[in-house]
Design a protein around this motif. Structure first.
Motif, PDB file in Angstrom:
ATOM      1  N   PHE A  89       0.847  -1.185   0.000  1.00 51.28           N
ATOM      2  CA  PHE A  89       0.000   0.000   0.000  1.00 51.28           C
ATOM      3  C   PHE A  89       0.882   1.235   0.000  1.00 51.28           C
ATOM      4  O   PHE A  89       1.366   1.661   1.049  1.00 51.28           O
ATOM      5  CB  PHE A  89      -0.933   0.004   1.214  1.00 51.28           C
ATOM      6  CG  PHE A  89      -1.891   1.173   1.226  1.00 51.28           C
ATOM      7  CD1 PHE A  89      -2.943   1.232   0.328  1.00 51.28           C
ATOM      8  CD2 PHE A  89      -1.737   2.198   2.139  1.00 51.28           C
ATOM      9  CE1 PHE A  89      -3.829   2.297   0.331  1.00 51.28           C
ATOM     10  CE2 PHE A  89      -2.625   3.269   2.161  1.00 51.28           C
ATOM     11  CZ  PHE A  89      -3.667   3.314   1.252  1.00 51.28           C
ATOM     12  N   LYS A  90       1.131   1.760  -1.201  1.00 51.30           N
ATOM     13  CA  LYS A  90       1.957   2.954  -1.327  1.00 51.30           C
ATOM     14  C   LYS A  90       1.318   3.899  -2.342  1.00 51.30           C
ATOM     15  O   LYS A  90       1.756   3.980  -3.485  1.00 51.30           O
ATOM     16  CB  LYS A  90       3.386   2.582  -1.758  1.00 51.30           C
ATOM     17  CG  LYS A  90       4.155   1.787  -0.713  1.00 51.30           C
ATOM     18  CD  LYS A  90       5.565   1.494  -1.178  1.00 51.30           C
ATOM     19  CE  LYS A  90       6.326   0.700  -0.111  1.00 51.30           C
ATOM     20  NZ  LYS A  90       7.700   0.360  -0.568  1.00 51.30           N
ATOM     21  N   PRO A  91       0.256   4.588  -1.931  1.00 52.10           N
ATOM     22  CA  PRO A  91      -0.407   5.516  -2.863  1.00 52.10           C
ATOM     23  C   PRO A  91       0.555   6.598  -3.336  1.00 52.10           C
ATOM     24  O   PRO A  91       1.433   7.036  -2.598  1.00 52.10           O
ATOM     25  CB  PRO A  91      -1.531   6.106  -2.023  1.00 52.10           C
ATOM     26  CG  PRO A  91      -1.705   5.175  -0.885  1.00 52.10           C
ATOM     27  CD  PRO A  91      -0.365   4.588  -0.618  1.00 52.10           C
ATOM     28  N   ARG A  92       0.355   7.017  -4.559  1.00 44.71           N
ATOM     29  CA  ARG A  92       1.208   8.050  -5.138  1.00 44.71           C
ATOM     30  C   ARG A  92       0.440   9.365  -5.256  1.00 44.71           C
ATOM     31  O   ARG A  92      -0.770   9.363  -5.435  1.00 44.71           O
ATOM     32  CB  ARG A  92       1.699   7.622  -6.516  1.00 44.71           C
ATOM     33  CG  ARG A  92       2.655   6.447  -6.461  1.00 44.71           C
ATOM     34  CD  ARG A  92       2.995   5.927  -7.839  1.00 44.71           C
ATOM     35  NE  ARG A  92       3.891   4.786  -7.732  1.00 44.71           N
ATOM     36  CZ  ARG A  92       5.216   4.859  -7.786  1.00 44.71           C
ATOM     37  NH1 ARG A  92       5.795   6.036  -7.947  1.00 44.71           N
ATOM     38  NH2 ARG A  92       5.957   3.781  -7.663  1.00 44.71           N
ATOM     39  N   PRO A  93       1.163  10.491  -5.184  1.00 43.20           N
ATOM     40  CA  PRO A  93       0.491  11.776  -5.434  1.00 43.20           C
ATOM     41  C   PRO A  93      -0.171  11.745  -6.812  1.00 43.20           C
ATOM     42  O   PRO A  93       0.390  11.211  -7.765  1.00 43.20           O
ATOM     43  CB  PRO A  93       1.649  12.786  -5.405  1.00 43.20           C
ATOM     44  CG  PRO A  93       2.751  12.103  -4.651  1.00 43.20           C
ATOM     45  CD  PRO A  93       2.604  10.640  -4.934  1.00 43.20           C
TER      46      PRO A  93
END
Length: 407
Positions: A89-93
């Protein structure tokens, strides 16, 4: 997340139920979700990864309310650990999936022109040409044919790549990365490697199109960054999920084709009522379990009262579109496929601001795939017993892994 969750009537809150990642065959509805739906409109769940527990809403009206209510934030999810399905879980801008208003509209506006109804009408002849080439190969080689690998997978990926502006030479690499990203089989490390590769490629592609006047998505994003409408990280984060989105069409269409090949009454409807095929498409979209468990959470920004429970500020909340699509108060006999169901306000493509950006494209691909295969191969049938069809395992998007067919 606080454990002070007593209801407004003073009764105990619903128990926290573990919801494991199940490998289910065919179009079987998740038995855990079915139990949660029976327990009440608002329950509590714990998923295989992340931390804590979350509320789960399963009724059609509640799902519509939560997904269209600014008191429930997607952006807040990026700032904390919540219980979740995905190991990584590593959302990006820039990701539309985690944007709240007004940023959501600003981001979506940058690519909206590539996904309009008129853009899809212009795309349709090229899409049909691409699909016909694939089906020509199947017909030329003769039966049997494995249709996921031969048609259902390459067509949506190629068409999405056409809309996005992926050069032909890069398409196989892009597809390989997207498959790994949506699979849970390789764990966090494999998914991270695939994400880094894909997003590195996207970064370079957008940068190279800063002065492009093209109408493909990467050109639109490149020019938006050059104008200052978007930051470069936002453009990259916006492009990734759009590029990956073609995978869902493959597996949704796989489930639909499986239903049409194993339920003679549906096949007969399709054959005898060509003018009403849209109705059957909508009903299959409502019916198929297109994903495992639930998608992305939201965070309550303030206390919200729902069905006698107080969802407190900071609580994680999930909705289930699958459950909403089986709500008996909205869909009589929800477990039955009714080709003529009307009205059919299904939520298979989402609701509210986060309604699927590529919905018109997905609908175009689905219609073309099913129509072309079934019209050109009127005697199409499974080449193996239905029970021997292999289904995807350890994945977030459900569908047949292979679909061997004859005609």
């Amino acid at each position: 997340m606080t454990e002070d969750t007593t209801t407004l009537t003073g009764q105990a809150p619903p128990p926290v139920r573990d919801w494991p990642a199940l490998d289910l065959d065919g179009t079987e509805f998740d038995p855990v979700l079915a139990e949660l739906m029976r327990e009440g409109p608002l329950t509590r769940i714990r998923l295989p990864f992340g931390e804590g527990w979350a509320w789960l809403a399963t009724r059609h009206d509640d799902v519509k309310l939560i997904t269209n209510d600014p008191r429930f934030s997607r952006t807040e999810v990026t700032k904390r650990q919540v219980t979740r399905m995905a190991p990584h879980f590593k959302p990006r801008p820039g990701s539309l999936a985690f944007a709240d208003q007004p940023d959501h509209n600003r981001l979506r506006k940058a690519v909206a022109g590539a996904f309009t109804v008129s853009a899809m009408k212009r795309l349709r002849p090229r899409a049909q040409e691409m699909l016909d080439e694939l089906v020509d190969g199947v017909v030329r080689d003769g039966p049997p044919a494995e249709l996921v690998g031969r048609v259902l997978e390459p067509f949506p990926i190629a068409l999405v790549s056409e809309v996005m502006g992926v050069p032909a030479a890069d398409r196989e690499a892009v597809h390989t990365w997207t498959r790994q990203i949506i699979s849970t089989s390789g764990g966090a490390e494999a998914a991270d490697r695939a994400k880094n590769s894909l997003y590195g490629w996207i970064t370079e592609t957008i940068r190279s199109r800063a002065h492009s006047t093209g109408e493909d998505v990467y050109s639109l994003l490149g020019s938006a960054v050059a104008r200052g409408d978007l930051g470069a990280p936002e453009a990259v984060g916006l492009a990734g999920p759009l590029q990956i989105g073609g995978e869902a069409v493959t597996h949704n269409c796989g489930q639909m084709l499986y239903l049409l090949l194993t339920r003679p009454e549906l096949r007969q409807w399709w054959r005898e009522r060509p003018g009403e095929r849209d109705s059957l498409l909508d009903e299959m979209l409502r019916y198929i379990p297109h994903r495992s468990s639930v998608g992305l959470a939201r965070i309550a920004l303030e206390d919200v009262e729902l069905h006698g429970h107080r969802i407190r500020a900071g609580d994680a909340v999930y909705v289930s579109y699958l459950a909403a699509n089986r709500d008996p108060d909205v869909f009589p006999e929800p477990d039955r496929i009714d080709p003529g169901r009307a009205p059919n306000p299904h939520l298979a493509l989402g609701n509210g601001p986060h309604y699927c950006t590529g919905a018109v494209l997905a609908r175009l691909q689905t219609e073309l795939l099913l129509t072309t295969l079934l019209d050109r191969l009127p005697d199409l049938r499974l080449a193996v017993p239905a029970a021997q069809v292999a289904w995807r395992r350890r994945t977030m998007i459900r569908g047949p892994r292979t679909l061997p067919c004859a005609w």
